[in-house]
Design an enzyme around this catalytic site. Structure first.
Site, PDB file in Angstrom:
ATOM      1  CD  GLU A 297       0.156  -1.154   3.233  1.00 24.73           C
ATOM      2  OE1 GLU A 297       0.310  -1.351   4.439  1.00 24.73           O
ATOM      3  OE2 GLU A 297      -0.004  -2.246   2.716  1.00 24.73           O
ATOM      4  CG  ASN A 298       4.810   1.066  -1.749  1.00 25.14           C
ATOM      5  OD1 ASN A 298       5.273   0.818  -0.880  1.00 25.14           O
ATOM      6  ND2 ASN A 298       4.599   0.310  -2.521  1.00 25.14           N
ATOM      7  CD  GLU A 331      -2.497  -3.648  -0.735  1.00 28.92           C
ATOM      8  OE1 GLU A 331      -1.836  -3.023   0.262  1.00 28.92           O
ATOM      9  OE2 GLU A 331      -2.947  -5.111  -0.483  1.00 28.92           O
ATOM     10  CD  GLU A 353      -1.952  -5.300   6.371  1.00 29.42           C
ATOM     11  OE1 GLU A 353      -2.539  -5.425   5.737  1.00 29.42           O
ATOM     12  OE2 GLU A 353      -0.646  -4.735   6.141  1.00 29.42           O
TER      13      GLU A 353
END
Length: 899
Positions: A297-298, A331, A353
């Site tokens: 998930e940058n 994401e 998460e």
């Protein structure tokens, strides 16, 4: 705090000591950092300026970093993270000062800079140069390979979660050290260069271009991202005007349309849900050929394994479409839950998460209500319940003592149990109050860090409920309860204990949100079970004994729609009543799944007989729903496998019983897609066909082989669409041997010729599904070739069948050193251990495996090994229990006759 105080003291003392003594004190102080989970807090980064030059031909990179560092306490040390980097020590300066000593603790990945004098308080700039390798480990700054015009090319990719930013540049590599980032890249001029933020300036000078990006908002190091390679893209825009792009390999941009649509819808939905706009000007999603995780998930640059981003209407299955939707939604939920508000430390990983998992289902349900995705969510709950019933499980909040331990908690506890207890809490508080509280939480902690307790405090404030008291045991305590339910006249008695698959008991206590239905879902009782025992008075007073004994007229069901994270054990009378209610189709889909899964777990634990489980499965014989049959198929597969060891004389009949359970719906669906069928029918068809092949159903296998032969000669035939290919491939492997390997060779040919990721993965996932020792060994050795990407190798191991487990175990032992060398830096190593070790069902084999790994265990897979060995012991105990069931043979015979 103790560490900070001691180091500050040591630093001050060292200034007053003679040179030799000062060096000794500094060395002792530096050694204080070794083995620590956290960096000291007396200095923190505020802004990074990074300039990186990746050389994609030589697979190396060089870089320069200038970091604005705030020194908040007296010290002569700067302590940060670096790993696998060659730092130019002569280039290191802090406010013009060169360090007197530079110490590198490789095992702990720490760089300690010792200065001759005390550092000035306030902000100063730390500058240095460094070099590194674009590695093949799929972590840090690494290289991925792809094909372009018949040539193999390299792309440069980052994967920094959890602690691998330090492999790209020296940094304070912890979530709480948030800072701004200003990146500049020097790359080949023909390549696409992406980072978290939009490009602000680009200059081309011959073969090299310099790309400068906008400065980011404050974020954690693990969210920094860079991708450099050849790509096509398609673009969309959100309601707020944010550009969204999907980048693919050249020529595949059309396969990104579905993900782009889900991505734009997700950003719009989350903006409304959290009452907070998406924080960045753009969002890029990129398909990466070599990628350890499903996706990452940058901030503003989300990277994906290709199978989780690309979808093609002609060549992709219905399950791939669904997986892409859930992964993209997951994401993008992180852009708020994880990126905007970040966990303070990895102990609170579940905040990232668990919430992203739960949110992904909420989003997909909004986009595709016909998928009935919340019923499918029970797959996640089942996975978590299974893992958390092991003694070797761990709490949702787990203490991390060293960076090497972090990867092991990226598991079903953090993701699936986290999401399941969130669903339980939302059900208890109500959807509206829960959403309002989450929006308040996001606003309060935006651009900063939070702990679990911070979330509970906001939820309490908004809802007025004692959330912390309710939820603390669910996140801080390992495991979950089983609620025993007994009829006592017109009353119901409840009792809770911790549920463990090994059959042992623990007097664990939880505050359990109970939902209870009596002969109706519309009339429910809701209350908190706060003690070990509780009585519910007069719940069935309107039913006399005759009503209670009539088929389907009376039943009691706890955990309505399985919103609670616990199992339920009913007494014999209530078990029979629920079985009758199943046959009369009086229960919801979720309740059916819960009853079947609880009965399966109770059978494994020796709390109910296998015969009882088989009677329950028989009661589901007319079921045709995708989710329910998927769980039934999973349970029948588990029982069929254990029966080979537990009762070999009955194993064949048990398989025939399960074939009769699955076959009617499979025949109704057939092999061919129908224009009128639903998405869920398309999902169910391969589940049933694959299940029947595994059970050895001759007609299904013959049809699979027939269709495969036509497909092999004509890849465009409509007789074998993507959804049913795995069943056909397994059918082919059913007849393969070293003397009859034509089907195996044909599958390898398909693998080598296909350019579709899903097709190649389908083949890899069945290559070792064979009894022949030579073929199994050939398949296992195939993963060491350049033809199999490291990320996909585990699929070959997962397809090993019971008959070939000794062959696979021998291969694992013989190749362990090579496996460690190839995959030591990867979480994939755990898959190797789990895939093979859990095939066994004897205490003798468990002892043998334990002895082999006694001197070979590493932190990265230590937890996975312990859990796998525990599963072997549990299976051994289940085998013994089945062998002791005197009525099992008669039960199987009776049910076969009835079917």
């Amino acid at each position: 705090m103790h560490m900070i105080q001691e180091l500050s003291h040591n630093s001050t003392v060292a200034l007053k000591c003679p040179t030799a003594e000062a060096e000794a004190v500094m060395a002792a102080a530096a050694a204080e950092f070794r083995g620590q989970a956290r960096l000291p807090r007396f200095a923190a980064p505020r802004r990074y300026e990074l300039r990186l030059r990746p050389d994609l031909a030589a697979c190396v990179f060089s870089g320069e970093a200038s970091v604005a560092v705030d020194v908040s306490a007296p010290t002569r040390f700067l302590v940060l993270n670096a790993a696998d980097l060659a730092v130019d020590r002569a280039s290191i300066r802090f406010q013009g000062l060169a360090p007197a000593e530079v110490s590198v603790f490789e095992e702990d990945e720490i760089l300690v800079l010792e200065f001759a004098g005390e550092l000035p308080l306030g902000e100063g700039v730390l500058a240095m140069r460094f070099n590194g390798t674009l590695n093949d480990q799929m972590r840090g700054f690494y290289r991925s390979k792809y094909e372009y015009k018949g040539e193999t090319k390299n792309m440069a990719v980052t994967q920094f979660e959890s602690v691998d930013a330090r492999r790209c540049f020296p940094c304070w590599d912890e979530p709480s050290f948030k800072a701004k980032f200003k990146l500049t890249l020097e790359v080949p001029s023909e390549l696409v260069a992406l980072s978290n933020m939009p490009i602000v300036n680009e200059k081309i000078a011959g073969p090299i271009k310099t790309v400068e990006y906008e400065e980011s908002p404050v974020m954690s190091t693990y969210l920094v991202a860079i991708v450099v390679g050849l790509f096509d893209y398609i673009e969309g825009v959100t309601s707020e005007g944010n550009k969204v792009r999907v980048y693919t390999q050249v020529g595949k941009s059309n396969q990104g349309k579905f993900a782009l649509d889900v991505g734009v819808k997700s950003l719009n939905l989350y903006k409304e849900f959290f009452d907070t706009p998406y924080p960045l000007p753009k969002l890029d999603m990129v398909a990466i050929p070599d990628f350890t995780n499903g996706a990452m998930e940058n901030y503003g640059l989300v990277t994906y394994r290709e199978i989780y981003l690309l979808f093609d209407e002609q060549s992709s299955s219905a399950s791939t479409k669904q997986n892409v939707a859930i992964t993209v939604a997951h994401e993008l939920a992180h852009q708020w839950f994880g990126n905007l508000v970040t966990m303070e430390w990895w102990t609170h990983l579940w905040l990232n998460e668990g919430f992203a998992t739960w949110m992904s289902y909420l989003a997909v349900d909004s986009f595709f209500p016909e998928w009935n995705i919340w019923t499918q969510f029970l797959d996640s709950t089942t996975s978590a319940l299974k893992l958390d019933s092991l003694a070797e499980s761990h709490p949702i909040e787990v203490e991390i003592h060293h960076a090497s331990e972090i990867d092991s908690i990226f598991d079903s506890i953090s993701y699936d149990k986290g999401a399941s207890v969130i669903r339980m809490l939302q059900s208890y508080l109500g959807a509206e109050r829960f959403q309002k509280a989450l929006a308040s939480y996001i606003k309060k902690y935006a651009y900063s860090n939070a702990k679990t307790e911070d979330l509970w405090a906001v939820l309490e404030e908004v809802s007025g409920e004692p959330v912390k008291n309710l939820m603390t045991t669910w996140t801080k305590k390992q495991g979950y309860p089983v609620i025993g339910v007994k009829l006592k006249g017109h009353d119901v008695e409840l009792e809770q204990d911790q549920f463990l698959l090994d059959g042992s008991s623990d007097s664990g206590m939880w505050i359990v949100p109970i939902t209870l239905g009596c002969n109706s879902h519309d009339m429910q009782k809701r209350f908190l079970l706060k003690h070990k025992f509780s009585d519910i008075k007069g719940i069935n007073s309107q039913y006399d004994d005759q009503d209670r004994q009539n088929s389907g007229n009376f039943w009691i069901k706890l955990n309505i729609d399985e919103t609670g994270f616990y199992r339920v054990k009913y007494d014999d009378e209530l078990t029979t009543a629920l079985r009758n209610a199943l046959q009369m189709k009086k229960l919801s889909l979720m309740d059916k799944i819960g009853i079947v899964e609880d009965a399966h777990a109770l059978s494994i634990a020796g709390k109910q007989t296998l015969s009882s489980l088989l009677h329950l499965l028989y009661a589901c014989r007319d079921e045709d729903d995708f989710s329910v049959l998927s769980h039934i198929n999973s349970v029948t597969s588990s029982v069929a496998k254990i029966s080979i060891d537990a009762t070999p004389e009955l194993a064949g009949e048990i398989k025939q019983l399960f074939i009769k359970l699955l076959l009617p719906t499979a025949e109704k669906l057939g092999w061919d897609h129908k224009n009128s069928e639903s998405h869920l029918d398309a999902m169910l068809r391969p589940v049933l066909l694959v299940g029947l092949v595994h059970l050895g159903h001759d007609k299904t296998i013959s049809e699979g082989v027939r269709r495969f032969q036509i497909f092999f000669d004509d890849r465009n035939t409509s007789l074998l669409p993507p959804d049913t290919r795995k069943a056909a491939y397994l059918s082919v492997m059913h007849n393969v041997s070293s003397t009859n390997r034509s089907g195996y060779d044909a599958l390898l040919k398909i693998y080598r010729e296909s350019t579709e990721v899903e097709e190649r993965l389908n083949v890899l996932g069945i290559l070792s599904s064979c009894q022949d020792k030579d073929i199994v060994l050939e398949s296992l050795n195939f993963i060491f070739t350049d033809e199999v990407r490291n990320q996909d190798a585990y699929l070959v191991l997962r397809s090993v069948i019971i008959d070939a487990r000794e062959t696979a175990w021998s291969w694992l032992k013989e190749n362990w050193d090579r496996i460690m060398k190839t995959f030591a830096a990867s979480a994939i190593l755990s898959d190797y251990v789990k895939s093979i070790v859990t095939l066994f069902t004897s205490k003798e084999k468990e002892a043998e495996i334990s002895q082999f790994f006694a001197t070979r265990t590493k932190p990265g897979f230590k937890r996975a090994l312990k859990q796998s060995l525990e599963n072997v012991r549990i299976s051994a105990r289940w085998v013994d229990g089945i062998r002791g069931e005197a009525e099992l043979a008669q039960t199987v015979h009776d049910l076969l006759i009835k079917l």
